[in-house]
Design a protein around this motif. Structure first.
Motif, PDB file in Angstrom:
ATOM      1  N   GLU A   9      10.663  -4.236  11.050  1.00  0.00           N
ATOM      2  CA  GLU A   9       9.552  -4.753  11.851  1.00  0.00           C
ATOM      3  C   GLU A   9       8.321  -3.855  11.630  1.00  0.00           C
ATOM      4  OE1 GLU A   9       9.774  -7.556  12.700  1.00  0.00           O
ATOM      5  OE2 GLU A   9       8.924  -8.057  14.626  1.00  0.00           O
ATOM      6  N   ASN A  10       7.835  -3.838  10.388  1.00  0.00           N
ATOM      7  CA  ASN A  10       6.709  -2.980  10.011  1.00  0.00           C
ATOM      8  C   ASN A  10       5.630  -3.878   9.407  1.00  0.00           C
ATOM      9  OD1 ASN A  10       4.923  -1.415   8.541  1.00  0.00           O
ATOM     10  ND2 ASN A  10       6.506   0.002   7.788  1.00  0.00           N
ATOM     11  N   PRO A  11       4.545  -4.110  10.133  1.00  0.00           N
ATOM     12  CA  PRO A  11       3.530  -5.070   9.679  1.00  0.00           C
ATOM     13  C   PRO A  11       2.991  -4.738   8.291  1.00  0.00           C
ATOM     14  CG  PRO A  11       3.062  -4.319  11.910  1.00  0.00           C
ATOM     15  CD  PRO A  11       4.187  -3.482  11.424  1.00  0.00           C
ATOM     16  N   ASP A  12       2.799  -3.460   8.007  1.00  0.00           N
ATOM     17  CA  ASP A  12       2.224  -3.077   6.705  1.00  0.00           C
ATOM     18  C   ASP A  12       3.165  -3.447   5.558  1.00  0.00           C
ATOM     19  OD1 ASP A  12       0.133  -2.095   8.128  1.00  0.00           O
ATOM     20  OD2 ASP A  12       0.827  -0.007   8.082  1.00  0.00           O
ATOM     21  N   LEU A  13       4.451  -3.190   5.778  1.00  0.00           N
ATOM     22  CA  LEU A  13       5.437  -3.532   4.740  1.00  0.00           C
ATOM     23  C   LEU A  13       5.465  -5.039   4.491  1.00  0.00           C
ATOM     24  CD1 LEU A  13       7.870  -2.800   2.891  1.00  0.00           C
ATOM     25  CD2 LEU A  13       9.339  -3.035   4.909  1.00  0.00           C
ATOM     26  N   LYS A  14       5.441  -5.798   5.588  1.00  0.00           N
ATOM     27  CA  LYS A  14       5.477  -7.256   5.457  1.00  0.00           C
ATOM     28  C   LYS A  14       4.254  -7.740   4.671  1.00  0.00           C
ATOM     29  CE  LYS A  14       7.871  -7.764   9.916  1.00  0.00           C
ATOM     30  NZ  LYS A  14       9.189  -8.360   9.774  1.00  0.00           N
ATOM     31  N   VAL A  15       3.099  -7.246   5.047  1.00  0.00           N
ATOM     32  CA  VAL A  15       1.864  -7.673   4.386  1.00  0.00           C
ATOM     33  C   VAL A  15       1.910  -7.316   2.894  1.00  0.00           C
ATOM     34  CG1 VAL A  15      -0.617  -7.214   4.224  1.00  0.00           C
ATOM     35  CG2 VAL A  15       0.448  -7.605   6.461  1.00  0.00           C
ATOM     36  N   LYS A  16       2.372  -6.111   2.607  1.00  0.00           N
ATOM     37  CA  LYS A  16       2.430  -5.655   1.208  1.00  0.00           C
ATOM     38  C   LYS A  16       3.326  -6.578   0.375  1.00  0.00           C
ATOM     39  CE  LYS A  16       4.295  -1.829  -1.449  1.00  0.00           C
ATOM     40  NZ  LYS A  16       5.736  -1.998  -1.522  1.00  0.00           N
ATOM     41  N   LEU A  17       4.506  -6.912   0.924  1.00  0.00           N
ATOM     42  CA  LEU A  17       5.437  -7.773   0.186  1.00  0.00           C
ATOM     43  C   LEU A  17       4.866  -9.183   0.008  1.00  0.00           C
ATOM     44  CD1 LEU A  17       8.771  -6.656   1.862  1.00  0.00           C
ATOM     45  CD2 LEU A  17       8.284  -6.516  -0.582  1.00  0.00           C
ATOM     46  N   PHE A  18       4.293  -9.725   1.085  1.00  0.00           N
ATOM     47  CA  PHE A  18       3.737 -11.081   1.005  1.00  0.00           C
ATOM     48  C   PHE A  18       2.635 -11.144  -0.051  1.00  0.00           C
ATOM     49  CE2 PHE A  18       4.820 -12.029   5.748  1.00  0.00           C
ATOM     50  CZ  PHE A  18       6.145 -12.174   5.390  1.00  0.00           C
ATOM     51  N   LYS A  19       1.780 -10.144  -0.015  1.00  0.00           N
ATOM     52  CA  LYS A  19       0.651 -10.111  -0.959  1.00  0.00           C
ATOM     53  C   LYS A  19       1.151 -10.058  -2.395  1.00  0.00           C
ATOM     54  CE  LYS A  19      -3.772  -8.181   0.220  1.00  0.00           C
ATOM     55  NZ  LYS A  19      -4.534  -6.980   0.531  1.00  0.00           N
ATOM     56  N   GLN A  20       2.074  -9.133  -2.620  1.00  0.00           N
ATOM     57  CA  GLN A  20       2.587  -8.934  -3.974  1.00  0.00           C
ATOM     58  C   GLN A  20       3.234 -10.212  -4.508  1.00  0.00           C
ATOM     59  OE1 GLN A  20       5.518  -5.762  -4.376  1.00  0.00           O
ATOM     60  NE2 GLN A  20       6.206  -6.625  -6.333  1.00  0.00           N
ATOM     61  N   ILE A  21       4.067 -10.835  -3.677  1.00  0.00           N
ATOM     62  CA  ILE A  21       4.761 -12.054  -4.132  1.00  0.00           C
ATOM     63  C   ILE A  21       3.756 -13.185  -4.325  1.00  0.00           C
ATOM     64  CG2 ILE A  21       6.422 -13.841  -3.450  1.00  0.00           C
ATOM     65  CD1 ILE A  21       7.968 -11.554  -1.968  1.00  0.00           C
ATOM     66  N   ASP A  22       2.854 -13.329  -3.369  1.00  0.00           N
ATOM     67  CA  ASP A  22       1.925 -14.457  -3.443  1.00  0.00           C
ATOM     68  C   ASP A  22       1.002 -14.346  -4.660  1.00  0.00           C
ATOM     69  OD1 ASP A  22       1.233 -16.916  -2.179  1.00  0.00           O
ATOM     70  OD2 ASP A  22      -0.704 -16.016  -1.689  1.00  0.00           O
ATOM     71  N   GLU A  23       0.613 -13.125  -4.996  1.00  0.00           N
ATOM     72  CA  GLU A  23      -0.287 -12.949  -6.149  1.00  0.00           C
ATOM     73  C   GLU A  23       0.409 -13.245  -7.469  1.00  0.00           C
ATOM     74  OE1 GLU A  23      -1.742  -9.010  -5.567  1.00  0.00           O
ATOM     75  OE2 GLU A  23      -3.101  -9.637  -3.938  1.00  0.00           O
ATOM     76  N   ASN A  24       1.746 -13.095  -7.486  1.00  0.00           N
ATOM     77  CA  ASN A  24       2.490 -13.265  -8.740  1.00  0.00           C
ATOM     78  C   ASN A  24       3.273 -14.566  -8.840  1.00  0.00           C
ATOM     79  OD1 ASN A  24       2.188 -10.601 -10.291  1.00  0.00           O
ATOM     80  ND2 ASN A  24       2.658  -9.942  -8.195  1.00  0.00           N
TER      81      ASN A  24
END
Lengths: 452, 410
Positions: free
Chosen positions: A128-143
């Motif tokens: 439950e870490n907002p920064d981790l979630k955002v980082k993963l979502f961004k990385q996957i969505d960009e690729n």
């Protein structure tokens, strides 16, 4: 894109965790069931189980096997129909074994997040870490060229925050399972203001196929479930602190007293401190810290949880489902000892119980244990009679219970007035189905005006 | 019958399984040895082991349930004095116990033995019902398994019930099924070894009228229409006059076999007439002819109610009601313990339980108890104009049937 196509390539992030493994199991079963339909005969269904630890991923497949068998046994009539054209598989046992293999073969365990780049649907169940979630979502969505949909299992982070930070343009929804997902019927569904309507529609279908009970929550940190539980837990901690200050109780005595009142006097499945242990001291502390910045008129924070966290008194569960030590030490699931904060050690529960049980006083007449009452056909009548008896008593235990019940109801009403929940029924349904309470917190069992 | 044959010293273990308070599927339970020993020992102790010439053991499918075949070897396990004496295992699915009775009668009539220990057992609660269905399916033709229902035998009899509904009316038949269930449970409550002995349901017929749900079970039957999954054993001593003397048994403690008949049908064939039990009809008719009695002289019947529909069809097969009227006969209470012909007075397969290979022997034990006045709380009145008892044991879907007619010795 159809429902089946959306589910043809799916990734679960945090797949080996407590929640992730359950989500993986249910999704693998749903995907396998789709693959058995005649129209999907030649299609491939892929489910990436993504996590950071090889060791946890290893245990995951065994978990899926064991659990899938239980699901398969229950739907053998349907399975035989699906297998009717396969002359080699004749007996129920053979069909069930084959089905389990199919479910397992759908799953690709991996540590590489890149696997999610082909998916159409991403379930997120990481810390439950907002920064981790955002980082993963961004990385996957960009690729990922598929403009994938993100289903987050967050129990506290606002969905609009994740949507904005990860630039998902509304391709995200809160789909909050309860622990364990394979068993608990409740799903909290949280659409952010920008969430695309087709995602909401898909989510409803998916929940229906999984036979889940959906409660809509509005997009406020903590939603309904943690919105109630975290405040209820904080009230429990504050009540214990009050007992220490006003009644001169030791730390273990105060913890025991509040736990006993919340479990036995209030007829709940477990006392509030046992529930904190079950969820995890660290998880509770973390959720409060995620929620707190969004709350204007209250401070949802506990110094005690911070201190326990520093001392590594964490609770939570072992991978076999057994309970780790937190406020209590457990033997075979039962409370055996209580943490003594001053001495930083566990002390035997029995002498504490003997003293405090006497001070709390007897349980009101008509008391029925939680385990029994939830199966009772006349549950509501029996509870009403019990609470009427409780209302008349003024022992320490009864007084604490009355105040606690009143506060629990007030938390529920505030969730409605704050717009987190659409109505009182939704609040009660979350507590009934997600927390297995025998009655909703918003009720008329007692005359609340008169409880001070 | 070329000589007089008597049954005595019957014994049933508890029929263990769901319904019994002490049954916990999650805990380890006693196995074959426990049941065989308890039932076998009880009979041996009453008649004296040295008097036993041989043993006949009936069981359906311990090979698959318990990984155990070669069952004759359980005789000396009961008592070491049975070492080196003959022992024979017989199998005819749910009709195995009936075969044990018939085989024992034939051995006695051959003159080779005078006293036989006849014992049947089954231990089924070793796997979940969903896998148990595969094992039970071996009582049908293996080439029919694939197209059969997940719950194979409930599926077979659901199909029969479906045709019966179509021909004679669904509501009418279902009401009779509910009455059959009520009789079974009420009788079981009077017998301490019955699996449904602890049943306290205040409205049995209402429960039994639960709508069948084909999504999780079969189309025309619900679980209350079905016999139980059981662990248990039954044993009885069967002997000639010579045998009675050897064992020192008084005739008043026995029942006499008046006649018996066996009949089988082709395992590879489906029912020719789904609403009739043709093989059962044949065996019953032949047995009554041999006994020289009419249906109006039968005082009590132990029928093979593996399903309520089988009970109703058995009433018609015996000739107590016309085809299609069996449901009415049952619904009107004529098979109840205070009815015209009390059926299954300790609960039958639905109420007492159905440890498959033991059932035929259990039926004989019940008739022996009733005709000798040893049925305890379950005792019925045997009227002088209806002095005969009858057992019908059926293997599979009306394939392997044994019918026996009994009376008190003169």
């Amino acid at each position: 894109m159809t429902y089946d196509e959306r589910l043809s390539n799916v990734s679960v992030l945090g797949a080996a965790g407590k929640m992730g493994s359950g989500i993986l199991l249910l999704t693998a079963i749903e995907m396998t069931d789709l693959s058995l339909l005649p129209e999907n005969k030649d299609k491939v269904f892929v489910l990436n189980a993504i996590d950071i630890s090889d060791a946890a991923l290893k245990g995951l497949i065994e978990y899926v096997r064991t659990q899938t068998r239980k699901f398969a046994e229950k739907k053998i009539v349907w399975l035989r129909e699906m297998y009717k054209d396969n002359p080699k598989l004749v007996h129920n046992g053979e069909i069930i074994d084959d089905y389990i293999n199919k479910v397992v073969q759908t799953i690709r365990p991996t540590k590489r997040v890149e696997s999610a780049y082909d998916s159409y649907l991403i379930f997120e169940a990481v810390n439950e870490n907002p920064d981790l979630k955002v980082k993963l979502f961004k990385q996957i969505d960009e690729n990922n060229p598929n403009e994938p949909w993100f289903f987050t299992n967050t129990s506290s982070v606002p969905i609009h925050y994740l949507n904005e930070q990860a630039n998902l343009e509304g391709r995200i929804i809160g789909f909050h399972f309860y622990n364990p997902p394979a068993v608990q019927k409740l799903v909290e569904l949280i659409a952010a203001d920008k969430t695309l309507p087709e995602i909401v529609e898909f989510a409803r279908n998916y929940a229906k196929k999984l036979k889940k009970f959906v409660v809509n929550s509005n997009d406020f940190a903590g939603f309904i479930g943690n919105g109630h539980f975290m405040r209820d837990a904080l009230y429990g901690i504050q009540t214990a602190e009050k007992l220490m200050n006003e009644q001169n109780y030791s730390f273990p005595e105060a913890v025991y007293a509040v736990n006993k009142v919340t479990q036995d006097f209030m007829i709940r499945p477990m006392g509030i401190f046992q529930l904190i242990d079950y969820v995890g001291v660290d998880v509770c502390k973390y959720i409060m810290s995620v929620m707190n910045p969004y709350l204007e008129d209250e401070d949802l924070h506990s110094d005690l949880l911070d201190k326990l966290f520093e001392r590594k008194i964490l609770g939570g569960q072992n991978s076999d489902g057994s309970q780790k030590d937190g406020f209590f030490k457990y033997e075979k699931g039962r409370i055996a000892a209580i943490y003594d904060f001053d001495k930083n050690e566990y002390i035997d529960v029995n002498p504490v119980a003997e003293k405090i049980d006497a001070e709390l006083g007897d349980l009101p007449e008509g008391h029925v244990a939680w385990k029994k009452i939830i199966r009772d056909k006349n549950k509501d009548e029996k509870l009403a009679a019990y609470f009427k008896n409780l209302e008349k008593m003024d022992t320490l235990g009864a007084s604490l219970a009355k105040q606690y019940l009143k506060n629990s109801g007030a938390i529920g009403l505030k969730l409605v007035s704050d717009g987190v929940a659409n109505n009182e029924t939704d609040v009660n349904n979350v507590m009934l189905t997600g927390f297995f309470h025998a009655y909703g917190p918003i009720n008329n069992f007692l005359n609340w005006e008169e409880i001070k | 019958m070329n000589k007089k044959i008597y049954l005595t010293a019957g014994y049933n273990t508890i029929s263990m399984g769901s319904g019994r308070k002490e049954f916990n599927p999650k805990k380890e339970r006693p196995g074959i040895e426990h049941y065989v020993k308890e039932a076998g020992r009880a009979v041996v102790d009453k008649i004296g082991v040295e008097n036993i010439d041989e043993t006949v053991i009936s069981n359906f499918n311990s090979s698959q349930y318990n990984n155990q075949a070669n069952l004759p070897g359980y005789a000396p396990f009961i008592d070491e004095k049975l070492r080196y004496k003959p022992s024979t295992r017989v199998e005819g699915a749910c009709g195995s116990g009936g075969l044990a009775l018939a085989t024992s009668f034939k051995f006695l009539m051959s003159g080779i033995s005078d006293v036989i220990l006849t014992l049947g057992f089954e231990v089924q609660n070793v796997m979940k019902a969903v896998y148990g269905a595969d094992v039970l399916a071996a009582a049908g033709w293996y080439k029919h398994r694939k197209e059969g229902h997940a719950h194979f035998f409930p599926g077979q009899f659901s199909d029969r019930a479906g045709v019966y509904f179509e021909k004679y009316g669904r509501d009418y038949a279902r009401k009779a099924f509910a009455r059959w269930y009520r009789n079974a449970i009420e009788n079981a409550r009077l017998c301490p070894t019955a699996q449904e002995y602890h049943n306290t349901n205040p409205d049995l017929e209402k429960t039994a009228l639960t709508e069948p749900n084909p999504k999780v079970f079969v189309e025309n039957l619900n679980v209350y229409d079905c016999s139980k999954v059981s662990d248990g054993a039954s044993a009885i001593a069967i002997m000639t006059e010579e045998g009675l003397k050897k064992c020192g048994i008084d005739k008043k403690d026995t029942v006499e076999v008046v006649a018996f008949a066996q009949a089988v049908d082709d395992i590879t064939q489906r029912p020719y007439e789904p609403t009739r039990l043709l093989t059962t009809e044949h065996a019953v008719k032949l047995a009554m002819e041999r006994a020289g009695i009419t249906v109006n002289q039968i005082g009590t019947v132990e029928a093979h109610d593996c399903f309520t529909i089988a009970g109703v069809m058995a009433v018609e097969a015996i000739g107590l009601a016309d085809y299609g009227k069996g449901a009415q006969y049952v619904y009107e209470g004529k098979t109840a313990r205070d009815g015209e012909v009390p059926f299954n007075t300790t609960g039958g397969l639905i109420g007492w339980g159905h440890p498959v290979g033991a059932t035929g022997v259990h039926q004989a034990v019940t008739i022996w108890e009733q005709l000798t006045g040893n049925a305890g709380d379950a005792q019925i009145e045997i009227k002088p104009e209806r002095p005969y008892g009858m057992t019908i044991n059926m293997g599979g879907d009306d394939k392997t049937v044994t019918c026996v007619i009994y009376k008190r010795p003169e």
